[in-house]
Design a protein around this motif. Structure first.
Motif, PDB file in Angstrom:
ATOM      1  N   ASP A  85       0.866  -1.187   0.000  1.00  0.00           N
ATOM      2  CA  ASP A  85       0.000   0.000   0.000  1.00  0.00           C
ATOM      3  C   ASP A  85       0.897   1.230   0.000  1.00  0.00           C
ATOM      4  O   ASP A  85       1.406   1.647   1.038  1.00  0.00           O
ATOM      5  N   ARG A 160      -9.295   2.326  -4.746  1.00  0.00           N
ATOM      6  CA  ARG A 160      -8.983   2.299  -3.316  1.00  0.00           C
ATOM      7  C   ARG A 160     -10.258   2.517  -2.495  1.00  0.00           C
ATOM      8  O   ARG A 160     -10.457   1.885  -1.457  1.00  0.00           O
ATOM      9  N   ASP A 222      -4.230  -2.588  -1.489  1.00  0.00           N
ATOM     10  CA  ASP A 222      -3.370  -2.762  -2.660  1.00  0.00           C
ATOM     11  C   ASP A 222      -4.252  -2.881  -3.897  1.00  0.00           C
ATOM     12  O   ASP A 222      -4.859  -3.933  -4.149  1.00  0.00           O
TER      13      ASP A 222
END
Length: 263
Positions: A85, A160, A222
């Motif tokens: 991340d 995200r 991720d």
């Protein structure tokens, strides 16, 4: 006088050149996960470059001494997988050890301060073993070995925001009767909860009833892998890690690691 002027000008230039912020890279994050795995398989904390000013080790939601924790013992790792991340400058590593007198299924988040992946500011581990909820390391290994974790093509990656929303909705199912229906379940979604296998994921789900939120949430998101891992205190007491993978807009995999002794 000419030399003085040159010195004043060059000095001014030095003072006005901005300091570039460190960039948190995927390569740097994954290199740190490799150093973590090397430390774990050797049982040598010295293999890690830890922050000298502000390092924290947390195991099963308790801040503790890293030299007395799981990393102080060498374990043979049968399977491992890591995600990265770059926004949070954090990584997630799952590893499974089936051999020895005490097998483990472990979820670890690693964090870096100031976008600097050259040193580690936090290692945050949830480690389940014999006696924990539905624990059977060999069964878990067998299920996860069959999964497909290829990087998702750029044009197909979930955002995200979607991954965070899915992760939160999953954890909200225990307190919110409507949360389960807000999750985009895939028709062939697989859930491995401890060593219990469920397909599809969207059946036998919690639908509210608890008065205590799953709190202390820590995320690693991720987009390239389409995954979100959240470590938290399950229903107010138990260390827990839930990892969710989203493929083609639908939840494909769910993994849970829960430290809850039965009996």
């Amino acid at each position: 006088m000419f030399l003085d002027a040159v010195l004043r000008i060059t000095g001014l230039l030095v003072l006005t050149v901005p300091t570039l912020a460190a960039e948190c890279t995927r390569e740097g994050l994954l290199a740190a996960t490799e150093s973590y795995l090397t430390a774990q398989t050797s049982g040598k904390v010295s293999n890690l470059k830890l922050s000298s000013s502000n390092f924290t080790y947390r195991q099963n939601n308790v801040v503790s001494d890293i030299t007395k924790g799981l990393l102080s013992t060498a374990y043979k790792v049968d399977l491992n997988r890591s995600t990265a991340d770059t926004v949070a400058c954090a990584s997630y590593t799952m590893w499974i050890s089936t051999s020895g007198s005490k097998p483990y299924v472990v979820s670890t988040q690693i964090r870096h301060a100031n976008n600097d992946t050259s040193s580690i500011s936090m290692i945050d581990t949830v480690a389940a073993s014999t006696g924990d909820l539905f624990f059977d390391a060999k069964k878990t290994l067998g299920y996860i070995q069959k999964e497909d974790w290829k990087i998702i093509p750029a044009e197909q990656r979930p955002s995200r925001e979607l991954l965070k929303k899915v992760g939160d909705a999953y954890l909200d199912m225990w307190t919110d009767a409507k949360a389960a229906d807000s999750i985009p379940w895939g028709t062939e979604c697989e859930r491995v909860e401890g060593s219990q296998y469920t397909n599809p994921c969207g059946k036998t789900l919690p639908r509210g009833g608890s008065s205590k939120n799953n709190g202390m949430r820590r995320y690693v998101i991720d987009e390239e892998m389409g995954s979100v891992d959240c470590q938290f205190d399950s229903l107010g007491a138990w260390p827990d890690s839930h990892e969710v993978r989203v493929v083609a807009g639908k939840v494909k995999y769910v993994h849970t690691v829960t430290v809850m002794k039965l009996g």
